[in-house]
Design an enzyme around this catalytic site. Sequence first.
Site, PDB file in Angstrom:
ATOM      1  N   LYS A  17      -5.502  -7.638   2.049  1.00 42.68           N
ATOM      2  CA  LYS A  17      -5.697  -8.142   0.695  1.00 42.68           C
ATOM      3  C   LYS A  17      -4.295  -8.360   0.151  1.00 42.68           C
ATOM      4  O   LYS A  17      -3.625  -7.427  -0.286  1.00 42.68           O
ATOM      5  CB  LYS A  17      -6.457  -7.105  -0.143  1.00 42.68           C
ATOM      6  CG  LYS A  17      -7.263  -7.682  -1.303  1.00 42.68           C
ATOM      7  CD  LYS A  17      -6.475  -8.503  -2.288  1.00 42.68           C
ATOM      8  CE  LYS A  17      -5.720  -7.671  -3.289  1.00 42.68           C
ATOM      9  NZ  LYS A  17      -4.839  -8.489  -4.170  1.00 42.68           N
ATOM     10  N   CYS A  73      11.677  -2.807  -4.329  1.00 40.95           N
ATOM     11  CA  CYS A  73      11.386  -1.392  -4.509  1.00 40.95           C
ATOM     12  C   CYS A  73      12.666  -0.565  -4.395  1.00 40.95           C
ATOM     13  O   CYS A  73      12.793   0.484  -5.000  1.00 40.95           O
ATOM     14  CB  CYS A  73      10.367  -0.949  -3.472  1.00 40.95           C
ATOM     15  SG  CYS A  73      10.833  -1.382  -1.793  1.00 40.95           S
ATOM     16  N   GLU A 119       3.564   3.010   0.407  1.00 44.17           N
ATOM     17  CA  GLU A 119       4.972   2.673   0.145  1.00 44.17           C
ATOM     18  C   GLU A 119       5.049   2.244  -1.309  1.00 44.17           C
ATOM     19  O   GLU A 119       4.546   1.175  -1.669  1.00 44.17           O
ATOM     20  CB  GLU A 119       5.422   1.533   1.072  1.00 44.17           C
ATOM     21  CG  GLU A 119       5.396   1.879   2.542  1.00 44.17           C
ATOM     22  CD  GLU A 119       6.512   2.834   2.931  1.00 44.17           C
ATOM     23  OE1 GLU A 119       7.615   2.761   2.362  1.00 44.17           O
ATOM     24  OE2 GLU A 119       6.264   3.672   3.812  1.00 44.17           O
ATOM     25  N   GLU A 137      10.539   2.799 -13.453  1.00 41.46           N
ATOM     26  CA  GLU A 137      10.877   1.597 -12.683  1.00 41.46           C
ATOM     27  C   GLU A 137      10.678   0.360 -13.564  1.00 41.46           C
ATOM     28  O   GLU A 137       9.587   0.132 -14.091  1.00 41.46           O
ATOM     29  CB  GLU A 137       9.971   1.503 -11.449  1.00 41.46           C
ATOM     30  CG  GLU A 137      10.353   0.353 -10.534  1.00 41.46           C
ATOM     31  CD  GLU A 137       9.398   0.218  -9.339  1.00 41.46           C
ATOM     32  OE1 GLU A 137       8.176   0.280  -9.539  1.00 41.46           O
ATOM     33  OE2 GLU A 137       9.891   0.041  -8.213  1.00 41.46           O
TER      34      GLU A 137
HETATM   35  P1  NAD Z   1       0.700  -3.455  -7.619  1.00 37.03           P
HETATM   36  O1  NAD Z   1       0.444  -2.017  -7.377  1.00 37.03           O
HETATM   37  O2  NAD Z   1       0.365  -4.014  -8.956  1.00 37.03           O
HETATM   38  O3  NAD Z   1      -0.109  -4.350  -6.567  1.00 37.03           O
HETATM   39  C1  NAD Z   1       0.062  -4.197  -5.179  1.00 37.03           C
HETATM   40  C2  NAD Z   1      -1.200  -4.673  -4.485  1.00 37.03           C
HETATM   41  O4  NAD Z   1      -2.272  -3.807  -4.856  1.00 37.03           O
HETATM   42  C3  NAD Z   1      -1.656  -6.075  -4.875  1.00 37.03           C
HETATM   43  O5  NAD Z   1      -2.211  -6.716  -3.762  1.00 37.03           O
HETATM   44  C4  NAD Z   1      -2.732  -5.796  -5.921  1.00 37.03           C
HETATM   45  O6  NAD Z   1      -3.671  -6.842  -6.023  1.00 37.03           O
HETATM   46  C5  NAD Z   1      -3.366  -4.548  -5.336  1.00 37.03           C
HETATM   47  N1  NAD Z   1      -4.076  -3.718  -6.322  1.00 37.03           N
HETATM   48  C6  NAD Z   1      -3.847  -3.596  -7.648  1.00 37.03           C
HETATM   49  N2  NAD Z   1      -4.736  -2.727  -8.202  1.00 37.03           N
HETATM   50  C7  NAD Z   1      -5.527  -2.294  -7.198  1.00 37.03           C
HETATM   51  C8  NAD Z   1      -6.625  -1.379  -7.119  1.00 37.03           C
HETATM   52  N3  NAD Z   1      -7.098  -0.765  -8.198  1.00 37.03           N
HETATM   53  N4  NAD Z   1      -7.194  -1.148  -5.915  1.00 37.03           N
HETATM   54  C9  NAD Z   1      -6.728  -1.758  -4.796  1.00 37.03           C
HETATM   55  N5  NAD Z   1      -5.707  -2.657  -4.813  1.00 37.03           N
HETATM   56  C10 NAD Z   1      -5.114  -2.910  -5.998  1.00 37.03           C
HETATM   57  O7  NAD Z   1       2.221  -3.717  -7.251  1.00 37.03           O
HETATM   58  P2  NAD Z   1       3.022  -5.100  -7.335  1.00 37.03           P
HETATM   59  O8  NAD Z   1       3.337  -5.398  -8.754  1.00 37.03           O
HETATM   60  O9  NAD Z   1       2.335  -6.148  -6.544  1.00 37.03           O
HETATM   61  O10 NAD Z   1       4.365  -4.725  -6.555  1.00 37.03           O
HETATM   62  C11 NAD Z   1       5.450  -4.126  -7.178  1.00 37.03           C
HETATM   63  C12 NAD Z   1       5.499  -2.650  -6.856  1.00 37.03           C
HETATM   64  O11 NAD Z   1       5.519  -2.477  -5.444  1.00 37.03           O
HETATM   65  C13 NAD Z   1       6.741  -1.980  -7.359  1.00 37.03           C
HETATM   66  O12 NAD Z   1       6.413  -0.730  -7.904  1.00 37.03           O
HETATM   67  C14 NAD Z   1       7.593  -1.797  -6.104  1.00 37.03           C
HETATM   68  O13 NAD Z   1       8.522  -0.754  -6.178  1.00 37.03           O
HETATM   69  C15 NAD Z   1       6.550  -1.573  -5.076  1.00 37.03           C
HETATM   70  N6  NAD Z   1       7.047  -1.884  -3.739  1.00 37.03           N
HETATM   71  C16 NAD Z   1       7.276  -0.850  -2.867  1.00 37.03           C
HETATM   72  C17 NAD Z   1       7.814  -1.111  -1.606  1.00 37.03           C
HETATM   73  C18 NAD Z   1       8.103   0.007  -0.634  1.00 37.03           C
HETATM   74  O14 NAD Z   1       8.263  -0.265   0.539  1.00 37.03           O
HETATM   75  N7  NAD Z   1       8.166   1.258  -1.061  1.00 37.03           N
HETATM   76  C19 NAD Z   1       8.115  -2.423  -1.242  1.00 37.03           C
HETATM   77  C20 NAD Z   1       7.866  -3.442  -2.161  1.00 37.03           C
HETATM   78  C21 NAD Z   1       7.324  -3.154  -3.402  1.00 37.03           C
END
Ligand code: NAD
Length: 493
Positions: free
Chosen positions: A176, A285, A251, A384
Amino acid sequence: MTERYGHFIDGGWRDPANGEYFTSTNPATLEDLYQAARGDSADVDAAVTAAQRAFEAPSWRGLTATKRGKLLHRLGDLIAENAEELARFESLDNGKLLREMRGQLLTLPDYLYYYGGLADKVQGSQIPTNNLAVLNYTQREPLGVVGAITPWNSPLTLTASKLAPALAAGNTVVIKPSEYTSRTILRFAELASEAGFPDGVVNVVTGLGAEAGAALVDHPRIAKISFTGSTATGAAIAARTASRFIGSTLELGGKSPNIVFEDANVENAAMGVIAGIYAAAGQTCIAGSRVFAQRAVYEELLERVAERANSIKIGDPLAAETELGPLAFQDQLEKVNYYVDLGVDEGATLFAGGKRPEVELPGYFYSPTVLTDVNNDMRVVREEIFGPVAAIMPFDTEEEVLQLANDTDYGLAAGVWTKSLARAHRMASSLDAGTVWINMYRAMSPMSPRQGFKNSGVGIEHGFESMHEYTRLKSVWINTDESPLGDPFVMRG
Ligand code: NAD
């Protein structure tokens, strides 16, 4: 008429069951790019059913590990052949520089090659128990259908980080992708099919997190969720998977310290600080968003960073001369605005940036920003922001900076700039972060394991260790003694 994409399920395109689509927009021009299917539980169920069938089918289950590895190699080759198209699509979708996405696409095949090479190197072991008549051995087995949920900031790389080990270990997957970057992940699945992965081994259901994402997490036949995204979403996923006793690799977010000691090469350190927070407009991240500079070099570092922040060329991410593109979508821009205003309200000084720059395009641009007069009690330093905002703080001693750097809920990464070998090692072992860079920042490789400590995650991505995230361990006991078994109720002395 904008292009329209269905889901990719069981080796082909599938219209959404509810007939609904959402529109993806270019964050630099605000033009509509394409429509993607707005998946729900019916589509997720179709994808998981296809993946479960594929998992059990001889066309996948009956493949040798070496053959699975070869398929991953072929997929790596196809990605290399299509790198330019994929890089362009990613840049159009999330506004990151085409130059940066090209760089990511150049190394993306390495993820497939590395795990392709590991596919036939996952082994169990023979255990010397205290019973000489028993042969006890372990074997590592695939889990089943793995659900991969990924963010928008480096869509293909972060998806490949999950898919490559999951497939190498013999699982099937349902992805997804983020609703902001569906297109390249759909293309990735199409290329997997072209590479020869049997139908149903790689599936993509596009849609919103609360709909398609939640349905995937809650699907009863999912064996594991591998998630990259925000800490808040990760916490919700962890609670839901834990209550069903299925595993999750998470992650999550970060608030990483980048520490400059007075004995560092300050020019290099400034470059590392700038790359750490302004590359990708801070939407990584591992962004080095908390910068600590030792008092003797604080002013010099601040001036260097601010000077470059003020001269960074902001504009069209497709243009070769652009150094900073827009934020990925409107909520991101609003979040950055909110935090910078909050920082100033909390007493911070806006040393650079803090505004929307003058750019010919109408998109979500924001100036590289430096906040000073900040401390660890402020929300801008604790939370963040995921934007181009550096909080720069002075410190006096190594002990002090170590305490400040570790005083955070996160533990994803840290940078240290020093010429002292002894200090470098001391800091590397004392920093509470899963990745520590010394005199460098932002490096990553499929070969090198990474793990978020504290609220930055659970489980390991990359490296050989990541293969174990996608297998379960079975212990097999074989009695090699063929003499009659004694009565179990007669105690032997
Ligand atoms: P997000 O948590 O909003 O979304 C990530 C994914 O989860 C998307 O596909 C979203 O549609 C899905 N999602 C959202 N709510 C959900 C739910 N209730 N159930 C299941 N899936 C759901 O994050 P984002 O804004 O897309 O990404 C940014 C974040 O990701 C930042 O916090 C960043 O630090 C983190 N990030 C971490 C890493 C790492 O390796 N640690 C790498 C890249 C980004």
